[in-house]
Design a protein around this motif. Structure first.
Motif, PDB file in Angstrom:
ATOM      1  N   PRO A 216       0.833  -1.204   0.000  1.00 46.73           N
ATOM      2  CA  PRO A 216       0.000   0.000   0.000  1.00 46.73           C
ATOM      3  C   PRO A 216       0.871   1.258   0.000  1.00 46.73           C
ATOM      4  O   PRO A 216       1.939   1.283   0.612  1.00 46.73           O
ATOM      5  CB  PRO A 216      -0.792  -0.118   1.307  1.00 46.73           C
ATOM      6  N   PHE A 217       0.418   2.300  -0.680  1.00 45.93           N
ATOM      7  CA  PHE A 217       1.197   3.534  -0.777  1.00 45.93           C
ATOM      8  C   PHE A 217       1.531   4.102   0.600  1.00 45.93           C
ATOM      9  O   PHE A 217       2.640   4.584   0.833  1.00 45.93           O
ATOM     10  CB  PHE A 217       0.440   4.586  -1.603  1.00 45.93           C
ATOM     11  N   LYS A 218       0.565   4.061   1.509  1.00 44.63           N
ATOM     12  CA  LYS A 218       0.780   4.609   2.839  1.00 44.63           C
ATOM     13  C   LYS A 218       1.944   3.923   3.539  1.00 44.63           C
ATOM     14  O   LYS A 218       2.817   4.569   4.131  1.00 44.63           O
ATOM     15  CB  LYS A 218      -0.495   4.470   3.678  1.00 44.63           C
ATOM     16  N   GLU A 219       1.977   2.593   3.451  1.00 44.17           N
ATOM     17  CA  GLU A 219       3.066   1.839   4.071  1.00 44.17           C
ATOM     18  C   GLU A 219       4.388   2.098   3.361  1.00 44.17           C
ATOM     19  O   GLU A 219       5.441   2.239   3.998  1.00 44.17           O
ATOM     20  CB  GLU A 219       2.757   0.346   4.054  1.00 44.17           C
ATOM     21  N   PHE A 220       4.347   2.167   2.028  1.00 43.87           N
ATOM     22  CA  PHE A 220       5.550   2.404   1.230  1.00 43.87           C
ATOM     23  C   PHE A 220       6.224   3.715   1.646  1.00 43.87           C
ATOM     24  O   PHE A 220       7.427   3.754   1.936  1.00 43.87           O
ATOM     25  CB  PHE A 220       5.175   2.434  -0.248  1.00 43.87           C
ATOM     26  N   TYR A 221       5.462   4.786   1.710  1.00 45.57           N
ATOM     27  CA  TYR A 221       6.032   6.087   2.064  1.00 45.57           C
ATOM     28  C   TYR A 221       6.454   6.134   3.532  1.00 45.57           C
ATOM     29  O   TYR A 221       7.440   6.800   3.873  1.00 45.57           O
ATOM     30  CB  TYR A 221       5.058   7.204   1.734  1.00 45.57           C
ATOM     31  N   ARG A 222       5.727   5.434   4.393  1.00 45.86           N
ATOM     32  CA  ARG A 222       6.121   5.382   5.801  1.00 45.86           C
ATOM     33  C   ARG A 222       7.489   4.738   5.952  1.00 45.86           C
ATOM     34  O   ARG A 222       8.355   5.237   6.683  1.00 45.86           O
ATOM     35  CB  ARG A 222       5.082   4.599   6.616  1.00 45.86           C
ATOM     36  N   ARG A 223       7.709   3.654   5.224  1.00 47.03           N
ATOM     37  CA  ARG A 223       8.985   2.950   5.324  1.00 47.03           C
ATOM     38  C   ARG A 223      10.112   3.749   4.678  1.00 47.03           C
ATOM     39  O   ARG A 223      11.256   3.728   5.144  1.00 47.03           O
ATOM     40  CB  ARG A 223       8.852   1.552   4.719  1.00 47.03           C
ATOM     41  N   LEU A 224       9.822   4.476   3.609  1.00 44.13           N
ATOM     42  CA  LEU A 224      10.832   5.346   3.011  1.00 44.13           C
ATOM     43  C   LEU A 224      11.228   6.441   3.996  1.00 44.13           C
ATOM     44  O   LEU A 224      12.417   6.777   4.116  1.00 44.13           O
ATOM     45  CB  LEU A 224      10.307   5.979   1.715  1.00 44.13           C
ATOM     46  N   GLU A 225      10.258   6.997   4.678  1.00 38.81           N
ATOM     47  CA  GLU A 225      10.549   8.043   5.658  1.00 38.81           C
ATOM     48  C   GLU A 225      11.412   7.512   6.803  1.00 38.81           C
ATOM     49  O   GLU A 225      12.292   8.220   7.315  1.00 38.81           O
ATOM     50  CB  GLU A 225       9.239   8.617   6.199  1.00 38.81           C
ATOM     51  N   GLU A 226      11.192   6.261   7.186  1.00 36.32           N
ATOM     52  CA  GLU A 226      12.023   5.643   8.226  1.00 36.32           C
ATOM     53  C   GLU A 226      13.463   5.510   7.753  1.00 36.32           C
ATOM     54  O   GLU A 226      14.411   5.778   8.505  1.00 36.32           O
ATOM     55  CB  GLU A 226      11.450   4.273   8.599  1.00 36.32           C
ATOM     56  N   TYR A 227      13.629   5.098   6.497  1.00 34.04           N
ATOM     57  CA  TYR A 227      14.982   4.974   5.940  1.00 34.04           C
ATOM     58  C   TYR A 227      15.632   6.341   5.762  1.00 34.04           C
ATOM     59  O   TYR A 227      16.853   6.479   5.873  1.00 34.04           O
ATOM     60  CB  TYR A 227      14.949   4.227   4.605  1.00 34.04           C
ATOM     61  N   GLU A 228      14.827   7.354   5.453  1.00 32.19           N
ATOM     62  CA  GLU A 228      15.366   8.712   5.341  1.00 32.19           C
ATOM     63  C   GLU A 228      16.023   9.136   6.660  1.00 32.19           C
ATOM     64  O   GLU A 228      17.133   9.692   6.667  1.00 32.19           O
ATOM     65  CB  GLU A 228      14.246   9.703   5.000  1.00 32.19           C
ATOM     66  N   LYS A 229      15.339   8.880   7.749  1.00 28.22           N
ATOM     67  CA  LYS A 229      15.864   9.245   9.069  1.00 28.22           C
ATOM     68  C   LYS A 229      17.103   8.420   9.413  1.00 28.22           C
ATOM     69  O   LYS A 229      18.074   8.934   9.976  1.00 28.22           O
ATOM     70  CB  LYS A 229      14.788   9.035  10.129  1.00 28.22           C
ATOM     71  N   GLU A 230      17.066   7.145   9.054  1.00 29.38           N
ATOM     72  CA  GLU A 230      18.172   6.256   9.391  1.00 29.38           C
ATOM     73  C   GLU A 230      19.447   6.596   8.620  1.00 29.38           C
ATOM     74  O   GLU A 230      20.553   6.563   9.182  1.00 29.38           O
ATOM     75  CB  GLU A 230      17.779   4.803   9.122  1.00 29.38           C
ATOM     76  N   TYR A 231      19.296   6.919   7.333  1.00 27.45           N
ATOM     77  CA  TYR A 231      20.470   7.123   6.485  1.00 27.45           C
ATOM     78  C   TYR A 231      20.753   8.596   6.154  1.00 27.45           C
ATOM     79  O   TYR A 231      21.771   8.896   5.522  1.00 27.45           O
ATOM     80  CB  TYR A 231      20.323   6.326   5.188  1.00 27.45           C
ATOM     81  N   GLY A 232      19.852   9.494   6.538  1.00 25.62           N
ATOM     82  CA  GLY A 232      20.086  10.910   6.276  1.00 25.62           C
ATOM     83  C   GLY A 232      20.077  11.270   4.814  1.00 25.62           C
ATOM     84  O   GLY A 232      20.855  12.121   4.368  1.00 25.62           O
ATOM     85  N   VAL A 233      19.204  10.628   4.034  1.00 26.70           N
ATOM     86  CA  VAL A 233      19.125  10.890   2.598  1.00 26.70           C
ATOM     87  C   VAL A 233      17.657  10.999   2.196  1.00 26.70           C
ATOM     88  O   VAL A 233      16.797  10.294   2.737  1.00 26.70           O
ATOM     89  CB  VAL A 233      19.814   9.759   1.790  1.00 26.70           C
ATOM     90  N   LYS A 234      17.361  11.894   1.278  1.00 24.64           N
ATOM     91  CA  LYS A 234      15.987  12.077   0.829  1.00 24.64           C
ATOM     92  C   LYS A 234      15.563  10.943  -0.090  1.00 24.64           C
ATOM     93  O   LYS A 234      16.227  10.655  -1.094  1.00 24.64           O
ATOM     94  CB  LYS A 234      15.835  13.417   0.095  1.00 24.64           C
ATOM     95  N   LEU A 235      14.448  10.296   0.240  1.00 27.51           N
ATOM     96  CA  LEU A 235      13.952   9.160  -0.538  1.00 27.51           C
ATOM     97  C   LEU A 235      12.535   9.379  -1.056  1.00 27.51           C
ATOM     98  O   LEU A 235      12.134   8.738  -2.025  1.00 27.51           O
ATOM     99  CB  LEU A 235      13.994   7.880   0.307  1.00 27.51           C
ATOM    100  N   VAL A 236      11.775  10.237  -0.386  1.00 27.22           N
ATOM    101  CA  VAL A 236      10.436  10.582  -0.879  1.00 27.22           C
ATOM    102  C   VAL A 236      10.618  11.766  -1.816  1.00 27.22           C
ATOM    103  O   VAL A 236      10.854  12.894  -1.385  1.00 27.22           O
ATOM    104  CB  VAL A 236       9.487  10.939   0.284  1.00 27.22           C
ATOM    105  N   ASP A 241      12.576  17.836  -7.339  1.00 27.88           N
ATOM    106  CA  ASP A 241      13.911  17.290  -7.114  1.00 27.88           C
ATOM    107  C   ASP A 241      14.677  17.092  -8.420  1.00 27.88           C
ATOM    108  O   ASP A 241      15.896  16.885  -8.406  1.00 27.88           O
ATOM    109  CB  ASP A 241      13.822  15.954  -6.372  1.00 27.88           C
ATOM    110  N   PHE A 242      13.955  17.144  -9.537  1.00 24.87           N
ATOM    111  CA  PHE A 242      14.582  16.936 -10.847  1.00 24.87           C
ATOM    112  C   PHE A 242      14.410  18.148 -11.756  1.00 24.87           C
ATOM    113  O   PHE A 242      14.664  18.065 -12.963  1.00 24.87           O
ATOM    114  CB  PHE A 242      13.986  15.689 -11.509  1.00 24.87           C
ATOM    115  N   GLY A 243      13.978  19.259 -11.171  1.00 27.32           N
ATOM    116  CA  GLY A 243      13.804  20.476 -11.963  1.00 27.32           C
ATOM    117  C   GLY A 243      12.633  20.419 -12.916  1.00 27.32           C
ATOM    118  O   GLY A 243      12.574  21.186 -13.890  1.00 27.32           O
TER     119      GLY A 243
END
Length: 312
Positions: A216-236, A241-243
């Motif tokens: 589900p999209f909600k879960e997908f973005y939630r998990r990306l946000e968790e990885y963003e915090k863990e690795y300090g990189v923008k994933l969502v 972001d591409f002009g």
């Protein structure tokens, strides 16, 4: 070069144009959104576009779009199967109005020599790397060498081009691989100007292959946000972001529900489909008519200038 989803130019109302010179793929991914590869059960014909013809038509669309255009070479398969790639890239990158040239690739056909030959013309390569484990990769793609694609990724990151690693997250297959891919992308220096990663959610499409349930999209973005915090990189990510920005869209000479009569010019991409030409557009028509015959059809879709008809 306008009107069909498999080849030509697709304008979705932005400063980015999708450029599709060739169809076909050297892999056979279990999650392929268009059922491409040797194991395809729906593909009926492949297409390859003359480079000069594409450049001529592309120039007209770029002129209409104005400055700051991105040409994104993607397609229903692997773009680097195109035998005229270096010639095309050199000419396209010098086109007035073109600012960015990006390519979507699985990386398996790239070599140090090819990377050196195109790095002056290409801004960014979006590399489809969905697993760092050989066994998992072979399950996902068929014949595939993780070692080779990792080497290609490192060469791209060290070149003049930017590298964005774009895994497809397929639940139940490569869940444990996503954090490893994030670490790998950051380790090799992907994302010099653009984001280093563009993680894609597996979505089953009507004519694509089914590899289980989609997250589900909600879960997908939630998990990306968790990885963003863990690795300090923008994933969502978003268009900014591409002009990317909205631009006037080419007008479509057809309207939904319209009845049209046109000549069949060749076999279509899908079984049961033919390609017709009318009003300067290619049209995918569901019909059993033969090449050279005329067919009367109803236009059932014109979304993003991609025209689909059904014989009536």
């Amino acid at each position: 070069m306008l009107g069909h989803s498999a080849f030509g130019i697709i304008d979705r109302g932005a400063n980015l144009l999708q450029v599709r010179n060739i169809t076909g793929c050297n892999l056979n991914c279990i999650f392929c959104s268009v059922d491409e590869g040797k194991g395809s059960k729906t593909r009926n014909a492949d297409f390859i576009v003359d480079p000069d013809y594409m450049l001529e038509e592309l120039g007209k669309v770029v002129e209409f779009k104005g400055k700051g255009v991105e040409l994104h070479l993607d397609g229903q398969g692997e773009p680097f199967l195109y035998p005229y790639m270096e010639y095309f890239l050199e000419k396209a990158s010098r086109m007035k109005g073109v600012e960015v040239v990006s390519i979507q690739s699985n990386g398996t056909l790239l070599t140090e020599e090819k990377i050196s030959a195109i790095e002056d013309y290409v801004t960014r390569i979006n590399l489809s790397l969905s697993s760092l484990d050989e066994k998992t990769a072979k399950t996902l793609h068929g014949a595939y060498s993780v070692k080779k694609v990792k080497e290609v990724a490192e060469m791209i990151a060290s070149s003049k081009m930017d590298l964005l690693i774009a895994p497809v997250w397929v639940p139940g297959y490569n869940d444990r691989e996503i954090p490893k891919i994030i670490e790998f992308a950051l380790e090799i220096g992907a994302g010099k100007k653009y984001p280093p990663l563009g993680i894609q959610k597996y979505i089953p499409y009507r004519y694509g292959r089914k590899a289980g349930k989609s997250m589900p999209f909600k879960e997908f973005y939630r998990r990306l946000e968790e990885y963003e915090k863990e690795y300090g990189v923008k994933l969502v990510l978003g268009p900014e972001d591409f002009g990317m920005e909205k631009r006037p869209k080419l007008s479509c000479p057809f309207r939904r529900g319209e009845r049209v009569r046109a000549r069949v010019v060749c076999e279509g991409r899908l079984k049961g489909e033919k390609v017709c030409v009318a009003r300067g557009r290619s049209i995918a028509v569901n019909t059993d008519k033969r090449v050279g015959e005329f067919v009367e059809f109803e236009v059932v879709s014109t979304k993003d200038g991609i025209i689909i008809g059904v014989e009536r």
